[in-house]
Design a protein around this motif. Structure first.
Motif, PDB file in Angstrom:
ATOM      1  N   TRP A 220      42.504  37.076  47.281  1.00 25.38           N
ATOM      2  CA  TRP A 220      41.102  37.388  47.560  1.00 25.38           C
ATOM      3  C   TRP A 220      40.229  36.193  47.212  1.00 25.38           C
ATOM      4  N   ARG A 221      39.147  36.012  47.973  1.00 26.53           N
ATOM      5  CA  ARG A 221      38.203  34.932  47.709  1.00 26.53           C
ATOM      6  C   ARG A 221      37.223  35.368  46.620  1.00 26.53           C
ATOM      7  N   ILE A 222      37.182  34.584  45.548  1.00 31.31           N
ATOM      8  CA  ILE A 222      36.243  34.827  44.452  1.00 31.31           C
ATOM      9  C   ILE A 222      35.613  33.503  44.049  1.00 31.31           C
TER      10      ILE A 222
ATOM     11  N   ALA B  24      41.255  25.706  44.180  1.00 34.52           N
ATOM     12  CA  ALA B  24      41.092  25.237  42.801  1.00 34.52           C
ATOM     13  C   ALA B  24      42.169  25.839  41.918  1.00 34.52           C
ATOM     14  N   GLY B  25      42.507  27.093  42.190  1.00 30.39           N
ATOM     15  CA  GLY B  25      43.525  27.782  41.425  1.00 30.39           C
ATOM     16  C   GLY B  25      43.530  29.258  41.749  1.00 30.39           C
ATOM     17  N   ILE B  26      44.417  29.967  41.067  1.00 26.79           N
ATOM     18  CA  ILE B  26      44.557  31.409  41.266  1.00 26.79           C
ATOM     19  C   ILE B  26      44.337  32.105  39.930  1.00 26.79           C
ATOM     20  N   LEU B  27      43.487  33.113  39.943  1.00 30.45           N
ATOM     21  CA  LEU B  27      43.223  33.952  38.780  1.00 30.45           C
ATOM     22  C   LEU B  27      43.890  35.302  39.020  1.00 30.45           C
ATOM     23  N   LEU B  28      44.394  35.924  37.960  1.00 32.15           N
ATOM     24  CA  LEU B  28      44.930  37.278  38.084  1.00 32.15           C
ATOM     25  C   LEU B  28      44.868  37.984  36.747  1.00 32.15           C
ATOM     26  N   VAL B  29      45.006  39.293  36.800  1.00 28.79           N
ATOM     27  CA  VAL B  29      45.138  40.112  35.598  1.00 28.79           C
ATOM     28  C   VAL B  29      46.572  40.639  35.635  1.00 28.79           C
ATOM     29  N   GLY B  30      47.385  40.203  34.655  1.00 28.42           N
ATOM     30  CA  GLY B  30      48.788  40.598  34.681  1.00 28.42           C
ATOM     31  C   GLY B  30      49.508  40.239  33.402  1.00 28.42           C
ATOM     32  N   ASP B  31      50.814  40.397  33.446  1.00 30.39           N
ATOM     33  CA  ASP B  31      51.664  40.168  32.281  1.00 30.39           C
ATOM     34  C   ASP B  31      52.052  38.694  32.187  1.00 30.39           C
ATOM     35  N   ALA B  32      51.667  38.060  31.086  1.00 30.10           N
ATOM     36  CA  ALA B  32      51.958  36.636  30.888  1.00 30.10           C
ATOM     37  C   ALA B  32      53.456  36.328  30.956  1.00 30.10           C
TER      38      ALA B  32
ATOM     39  N   SER C 172      35.488  28.018  34.291  1.00 29.76           N
ATOM     40  CA  SER C 172      34.831  28.906  33.341  1.00 29.76           C
ATOM     41  C   SER C 172      33.617  29.537  33.998  1.00 29.76           C
ATOM     42  N   GLY C 173      33.217  30.660  33.463  1.00 26.42           N
ATOM     43  CA  GLY C 173      32.043  31.358  33.979  1.00 26.42           C
ATOM     44  C   GLY C 173      32.373  32.773  34.383  1.00 26.42           C
ATOM     45  N   ARG C 174      31.381  33.405  34.969  1.00 26.81           N
ATOM     46  CA  ARG C 174      31.505  34.786  35.433  1.00 26.81           C
ATOM     47  C   ARG C 174      32.192  34.826  36.777  1.00 26.81           C
ATOM     48  N   VAL C 175      33.077  35.786  36.975  1.00 30.61           N
ATOM     49  CA  VAL C 175      33.773  35.974  38.239  1.00 30.61           C
ATOM     50  C   VAL C 175      32.897  36.825  39.153  1.00 30.61           C
ATOM     51  N   THR C 176      32.690  36.313  40.353  1.00 32.95           N
ATOM     52  CA  THR C 176      31.946  37.050  41.377  1.00 32.95           C
ATOM     53  C   THR C 176      32.733  36.971  42.681  1.00 32.95           C
ATOM     54  N   ILE C 177      32.370  37.822  43.616  1.00 29.65           N
ATOM     55  CA  ILE C 177      33.028  37.738  44.925  1.00 29.65           C
ATOM     56  C   ILE C 177      32.490  36.512  45.627  1.00 29.65           C
TER      57      ILE C 177
ATOM     58  N   PRO D 271      34.840  28.011  43.881  1.00 32.11           N
ATOM     59  CA  PRO D 271      35.621  28.928  44.715  1.00 32.11           C
ATOM     60  C   PRO D 271      37.080  28.938  44.256  1.00 32.11           C
ATOM     61  N   CYS D 272      37.623  30.128  44.076  1.00 30.65           N
ATOM     62  CA  CYS D 272      39.000  30.309  43.610  1.00 30.65           C
ATOM     63  C   CYS D 272      39.620  31.472  44.378  1.00 30.65           C
ATOM     64  N   LEU D 273      40.841  31.773  44.034  1.00 35.53           N
ATOM     65  CA  LEU D 273      41.537  32.917  44.616  1.00 35.53           C
ATOM     66  C   LEU D 273      41.945  33.882  43.510  1.00 35.53           C
ATOM     67  N   PHE D 274      41.979  35.160  43.862  1.00 35.94           N
ATOM     68  CA  PHE D 274      42.357  36.227  42.935  1.00 35.94           C
ATOM     69  C   PHE D 274      43.569  36.923  43.533  1.00 35.94           C
ATOM     70  N   LEU D 275      44.647  37.022  42.774  1.00 34.48           N
ATOM     71  CA  LEU D 275      45.897  37.586  43.262  1.00 34.48           C
ATOM     72  C   LEU D 275      46.034  39.043  42.843  1.00 34.48           C
ATOM     73  N   GLY D 276      46.410  39.875  43.794  1.00 31.36           N
ATOM     74  CA  GLY D 276      46.737  41.250  43.470  1.00 31.36           C
ATOM     75  C   GLY D 276      46.233  42.237  44.512  1.00 31.36           C
ATOM     76  N   PRO D 277      46.630  43.446  44.447  1.00 33.23           N
ATOM     77  CA  PRO D 277      47.740  43.894  43.609  1.00 33.23           C
ATOM     78  C   PRO D 277      49.066  43.476  44.232  1.00 33.23           C
ATOM     79  N   ILE D 278      50.024  43.280  43.393  1.00 27.90           N
ATOM     80  CA  ILE D 278      51.380  43.013  43.859  1.00 27.90           C
ATOM     81  C   ILE D 278      52.168  44.297  43.616  1.00 27.90           C
ATOM     82  N   ALA D 279      52.790  44.792  44.667  1.00 23.10           N
ATOM     83  CA  ALA D 279      53.504  46.065  44.562  1.00 23.10           C
ATOM     84  C   ALA D 279      54.780  46.013  45.400  1.00 23.10           C
ATOM     85  N   VAL D 280      55.830  46.582  44.837  1.00 22.11           N
ATOM     86  CA  VAL D 280      57.122  46.690  45.528  1.00 22.11           C
ATOM     87  C   VAL D 280      57.585  48.130  45.379  1.00 22.11           C
TER      88      VAL D 280
END
Length: 170
Positions: free
Chosen positions: A76-78, A120-128, A164-169, A84-93
């Motif tokens: 996703w574009r965030i 620039a990079g990919i941000l996600l919320v997940g298990d390290a 760094s900073g606040r994440v927005t769409i 500008p960065c990318l946000f990964l998810g959800p990943i589901a199998v």
């Protein structure tokens, strides 16, 4: 968009003919079922899901096993601050196909796409422990628009070492 990629025995311990390809319009219903099975209806209350609802899709990939869609992931574009960065998810199998290396193949497809696009990079919320093998690590100084366990907020640098900073769409 990345070309379809057939996984070989060197890629993962897969039991059938697996292809990771770009998501297609007709895949939506199957993807919705797989994500619901994996995360349940509680996912709609999570900050990551709230963020994805407003963001535009950069890319989506599905894992097909013997011609059936059995997994998915999206980028996703965030923006993080002004970057500008990318946000990964959800990943589901699908539960019946887990431990076959499909999740890893889907994550790698996203990383390849982000690198090809010069993100620039990919941000996600997940298990390290899971995502660390791909180069993701904890990041500080990034704030999502809702509660998130800081230990689960991970960054993969591609074009920038950090943001760094606040994440927005975006």
């Amino acid at each position: 968009m990345a070309e379809p990629r057939t996984l070989t025995p060197d890629d993962a311990p897969l039991s059938g003919a697996v292809v990771v390809r770009a998501e297609q319009v007709g895949d939506g219903e199957t993807i919705d079922r797989i994500v619901l099975e994996a995360f349940g209806p509680g996912r709609f209350a999570k900050t990551a899901e709230r963020l994805r609802e407003g963001a535009g899709t950069e890319a989506g990939f599905v894992a097909c096993l013997d011609g059936r869609v059995v997994g998915s992931v999206r980028l996703w574009r965030i923006r993080v601050g002004e970057t500008p960065c990318l946000f990964l998810g959800p990943i589901a199998v699908k539960r019946s196909e887990r431990s076959e290396g499909l999740g890893a193949a889907l994550v790698q497809a996203c990383i390849d796409q982000a690198r090809a696009g010069g993100a620039a990079g990919i941000l996600l919320v997940g298990d390290a422990p899971y995502f660390g093998r791909f180069g993701f690590g904890r990041i500080e100084g990034v704030t999502l628009p809702g509660p998130v366990d800081p230990a689960r907020l991970l960054w993969l640098p591609i074009g920038r070492d950090s943001v760094s900073g606040r994440v927005t769409i975006g």
